[in-house]
Enzyme design. Sequence first.
Site, PDB file in Angstrom:
ATOM      1  N   ARG A 250     -46.806  13.097 -44.683  1.00 29.21           N
ATOM      2  CA  ARG A 250     -47.770  11.996 -44.631  1.00 29.21           C
ATOM      3  C   ARG A 250     -47.521  10.964 -45.733  1.00 29.21           C
ATOM      4  NH1 ARG A 250     -53.500  15.081 -43.139  1.00 29.21           N
ATOM      5  NH2 ARG A 250     -52.894  15.628 -40.999  1.00 29.21           N
TER       6      ARG A 250
ATOM      7  N   GLY B 127     -50.965  16.725 -35.905  1.00 30.78           N
ATOM      8  CA  GLY B 127     -51.495  18.029 -36.271  1.00 30.78           C
ATOM      9  C   GLY B 127     -50.438  19.114 -36.354  1.00 30.78           C
TER      10      GLY B 127
END
Length: 402
Positions: free
Chosen positions: A39, A358
Site C-alpha cells: 500500500r 484484500g
Amino acid sequence: MAKKTLDDLGDLKGKKVLVRVDFNVPLDKKTGAVKNDRRIRAALPTIKHLLDAGASVIAMSHLGRPEKATPEERANLTMDKVAAKFSELLGTPVKKAASEVVGAGVTAAVAAMKPGDVVLLENLRFDPREQKNDAEFAAAIASLADAYVNDAFGTCHNDKDASMVAVPAALKAAGKPRAVGLLVAKELEIIEGLMSAPKAPVLGIMGGAKVSDKIAFINVLLTKVDQLLIGGKMTYTFLKARGVDVGATRVGDEEVAAAGPLLKHVGTKIVLPVDYVVAKSDDLLQTQVCEGPIPAGFEGVDIGPKTIEAYKAAVKDAATVIWNGPLGWFEQAAFARGTQYIAEAMSASSGVTVVGGGETAEAAEQFGYADKMTHVSTGGGAFLAYVEGKKFQSLAQIDDRA
C-alpha cells in the site's frame, strides 16, 4: 462526472498538499515492523508527482484499530515505523510531524516545510474525532495545506472518517482545490470500465468465506459476467444449500439463507467446484480429494485438481477476468494450490485481469503474480462497494471537472 486529478491542481510550486493515503499496512505484532509495504508503494507515484511539481507533501493515514487495542498494541500503531519504510521506498527523508495528530507540534512542523519536504501525520485514529467526521478536527487538519488529494481508495467507502469527508469539505469552504491521486484515478477508471463495457467473454471468480457479505456484489456480477466460478469456503455454503453433506465444515444458517436465492443460477452462470480438497479437522495432515458429500470429521480447504484444470481453462478462454476472494486456505502452503494456480493462469492471460483487493491481492503478491495482472485493487471493501454501485461521500467532496 469525472473528478479533478493532479493535473487539474495548477501550479504547485511552493504549495503544501495534504494527501490522504492508505498506509493501513500489516504489522509484526511483536515489533511493529511493516510486514507488507504494497500500500505504501502504491502511493509513491502520486507523492513523487507532487514533489516533482515543486510542492511539499503532508501525508496522513489511519493504521489499525487503536480504539480497540491494548496499551502494548497501541504503542505499535504509531506511524514511526511506517514513516521509516515510507522514507526508504520514496528515497527521500520523511519526518513524522509529532506525537499527536493535530496541535502546536504539527503546526510548527508543517510551517517549517520547504518544497520537496514530506511530513507524515500521526495515526489519524489516535484522535477519536477522526471516526466521528468531526468538523473542528477536520478544520485543524485542513488549515495545514493549500490543496487536498485523495489517494486512499481502500478507505473511500469510510464515509464517517474526517480525513476522507470533513477535511476536503473544509478545504472547499476555504476555496482550496481538491483532487484524486493517480492511484484512485486508476481504480475508478478500471472499475468503471469493467462495469460499463467489459470485453467479452467476461469471467468472474468468487472466493472467500461469506456469501452474505458479498451478496450484492455477486448479484451485480451476475448481470455482467458470462460465468461466475465459485471457490473458497463459500463453495461449501452452496453445497449445503443444495442439500450436500459438508462434513465438519462450519457453515452458518445465515450463509445458507444468503446462498438460497442464487441456487437458480447454478449450472447456468454460477459454476461450483466438481471436487475439493478436504482435511481432517483434528489433523490437517490427513487430506483427501472429494466429489460429492464430505466425510464426517473432514472440512473443505481448497478446490480440487479437476476443478483447478476446469477453472484454468475458463480463465484462458476469457477476455476479461474479475477475481475476488481466495479459492482455498492459501495461507497454508498445502491448501494454496487452487488460489496459486488460478493466479498463475490469470497472469498468463492475454485478456484484462482485475484482482479485487484484500486477501486476493495479498495472495497474488505472495505468489509473485501481482505485477502481471492488468490491475490489482488496493481496496477490498471499497472495490466491492464501488462495483455494487454505492455512492462514496469521500468522492463527492472532490471537485468535478468542468
